[in-house]
Design an enzyme around this catalytic site. Structure first.
Site, PDB file in Angstrom:
ATOM      1  N   ASP A 283       6.099   0.500   6.913  1.00 14.87           N
ATOM      2  CA  ASP A 283       4.712   0.448   6.698  1.00 14.87           C
ATOM      3  C   ASP A 283       3.962   1.553   5.615  1.00 14.87           C
ATOM      4  OD1 ASP A 283       2.006  -0.489   6.937  1.00 14.87           O
ATOM      5  OD2 ASP A 283       1.699   0.449   8.790  1.00 14.87           O
TER       6      ASP A 283
ATOM      7  N   GLU B 133      -4.868   1.509   2.079  1.00 21.16           N
ATOM      8  CA  GLU B 133      -5.091   0.314   3.094  1.00 21.16           C
ATOM      9  C   GLU B 133      -5.265   1.018   4.768  1.00 21.16           C
ATOM     10  OE1 GLU B 133      -3.568  -2.601   5.927  1.00 21.16           O
ATOM     11  OE2 GLU B 133      -2.839  -0.579   5.441  1.00 21.16           O
ATOM     12  N   GLU B 134      -4.662   1.853   5.008  1.00 21.66           N
ATOM     13  CA  GLU B 134      -4.557   2.405   6.331  1.00 21.66           C
ATOM     14  C   GLU B 134      -6.014   2.672   6.896  1.00 21.66           C
ATOM     15  OE1 GLU B 134      -2.467   1.627   8.409  1.00 21.66           O
ATOM     16  OE2 GLU B 134      -0.314   1.618   7.535  1.00 21.66           O
TER      17      GLU B 134
ATOM     18  N   HIS C 226       0.625  -1.322  -0.034  1.00 23.77           N
ATOM     19  CA  HIS C 226       0.147  -0.137  -0.099  1.00 23.77           C
ATOM     20  C   HIS C 226       0.924   1.263  -0.040  1.00 23.77           C
ATOM     21  CE1 HIS C 226       0.298   0.966   4.291  1.00 23.77           C
ATOM     22  NE2 HIS C 226      -0.025  -0.438   4.490  1.00 23.77           N
TER      23      HIS C 226
ATOM     24  N   HIS D 102       3.061   2.470  12.631  1.00 22.85           N
ATOM     25  CA  HIS D 102       2.223   3.626  12.881  1.00 22.85           C
ATOM     26  C   HIS D 102       3.093   4.775  13.794  1.00 22.85           C
ATOM     27  CE1 HIS D 102      -1.346   0.983  11.883  1.00 22.85           C
ATOM     28  NE2 HIS D 102      -0.816   1.142  10.869  1.00 22.85           N
TER      29      HIS D 102
END
Length: 456
Positions: A291, A325-326, A279, A423
């Site tokens: 991420d 995506e998140e 993503h 995150h």
């Protein structure tokens, strides 16, 4: 004599071109480690562009960058797939403190959770009720909860070797915490950050209000693990302490964004697809290197390796940079919808969304027959210390493509350090090791090569 010479030449030629799977994998790993582009791509994506929250300017810049880089690889097709995504903005940095009954205050580290409403402009001050789960919250009920800030303080389980299992065991309090607390009249929610580290960094992530009316929504924030421990210990000494926090986030109207897609068209089965992806969006506290910048550049590297090594796939190979995506999974949903509308047959989909650490292997969602075939490839990966081949989940973005006959898979790197960064503000380029990232890309390319050659 002339015929003999021709025959020898043909035999030599067939020997040259009929390379074994072992030979091809050696070339893939060598190219990824010696002349790979994944690390330099990640540097640009992370340093020059930065955090890429859906709907943000940086997300737009990442889309433009991704398309330009795929164009430079000389793929057969590169295009942008439109998708409407949510636009949530954090606003000015959050501020919070604990106020003891004596009036003494202690500043603590928080961040608004993605999708949360703001506090009022002056902030929110209230007493705190600490709970471990929703059952405890229910037992306390409205009499104990109304008007207070609910403090969810269930840590990730440290004795679980699979840290994703530990994450899954407590993420419900972050995602559903506000919905459950609002049932009992809570004024706000503070959630312990989803990490095994003890540090000062709050970890963001998505949350939901479900069907709550806008007027009933309460602000929700994550607190760092060190400050969660501090708050908990202070509550044991002083049940009447107060917590103050102020956050300025806002949910705006959906905006148009894009999935970025590149393709090498298959020589024998052009309408059957194998995809690799990650993503493109990320949270905004760090630069999203693990991420999921790592997954993006590893997936791009798969197609670069095929082009560089002149591997002509039987099936069409696609790289997909999924958007959102998140905090919505809109990109994955749209890609699967378009694929269904177009009658595209996705035989295998591989996702990298577990960080850029040392690859250990893959997990597969597939039939037993296909999995047994995959297990026969394990000896090919043994020289590269890739040993983890298990049935299990794949990835959020490829999940919508799963059906009864195809394969979805996920790259499985070592997970022990992943949630140190996940995150948070520490998810930055310097936390990614070049060689580990490149090994992951090579492992993905090798698996794609084997599925393309041998089928499912």
């Amino acid at each position: 004599m002339k015929n003999i010479i021709i025959l020898i030449a043909l035999c030599l030629g067939s020997h040259i071109f009929a390379q074994s799977d072992e030979d091809i994998l050696k070339q893939i790993y060598k190219s990824a480690l010696v002349e790979g582009k994944s690390y330099s791509w990640l540097e640009t994506l992370s340093i020059d562009i930065g955090g890429r929250l859906s709907g943000s300017l940086n997300a737009e810049r990442a889309v433009e960058w991704g398309k330009a880089e795929l164009d430079s690889l000389g793929l057969d097709k590169v295009w942008l797939q439109p998708v409407m995504v949510p636009k949530w903005v954090r606003g000015a940095k959050e501020f919070a403190y604990i106020k003891a009954s004596s009036g003494e205050t202690t500043n603590v580290n928080i961040c608004a959770l993605g999708g949360s409403v703001s506090t009022n402009p002056l902030g929110l001050t209230a007493k705190v009720i600490e709970v471990k789960d929703f059952e405890e919250l229910k037992r306390l009920g409205e009499a104990e909860v109304k008007g207070k800030i609910v403090f969810y303080n269930r840590p990730m389980q440290p004795d679980l070797i699979n840290t994703f299992e530990a994450y899954g065991g407590c993420v419900d309090q972050r995602y559903m915490g506000a919905v459950e607390a609002a049932k009992y009249g809570a004024a706000g929610v503070i959630v312990r950050s989803m990490t095994l580290s003890l540090d000062d960094m709050p970890h963001a992530g998505s949350m939901t209000y479900g069907d709550l009316q806008v007027s009933d929504r309460i602000p929700s924030a994550a607190i760092s693990t060190k400050d969660a421990n501090l708050l908990s210990s202070m509550l044991h000494l002083d049940k009447n302490l107060e917590f103050y926090f102020k956050q300025n986030c806002k949910q705006l109207k959906d905006v148009k964004s894009y999935n970025v897609i590149g393709e090498i068209t298959g020589s024998q089965f052009p309408n059957d697809y194998i995809i690799v992806g990650g993503h493109l969006d990320s949270w905004d506290l760090g630069d999203g290197s693990h991420d999921d910048g790592a997954g993006i550049v590893q997936s791009m590297e798969v197609l670069r390796l095929f082009k560089t090594l002149k591997i002509k796939p039987k099936h069409s190979i696609r790289v997909v940079m999924f958007m959102n995506e998140e905090n919505g999974l809109r990109g994955a949903t749209e890609y699967a919808k378009v694929a269904t509308t177009n009658g595209e047959n996705h035989i295998m989909s591989l996702e990298s969304d577990s960080g850029g650490f040392t690859p250990r292997g893959f997990s597969f969602d597939c039939s037993d027959a296909t999995f047994n075939k995959v297990l026969s490839w394990k000896p090919l990966f043994k020289p590269y210390l890739i040993h983890y081949f298990e049935k299990g989940g794949s990835g959020a973005d490829v999940g919508p493509l799963k059906n009864d006959t195809n394969v979805t898979a996920g790259l499985r790197p070592d997970s022990q350090r992943y949630f140190d960064h996940h995150h948070s503000a520490s998810d930055t380029f310097d936390a990614v090791n070049k060689r580990e990232l490149e090994l992951g890309a090579a492992s993905m390319a090798s698996l794609v090569y084997l599925f393309d050659k041998h089928g499912i």
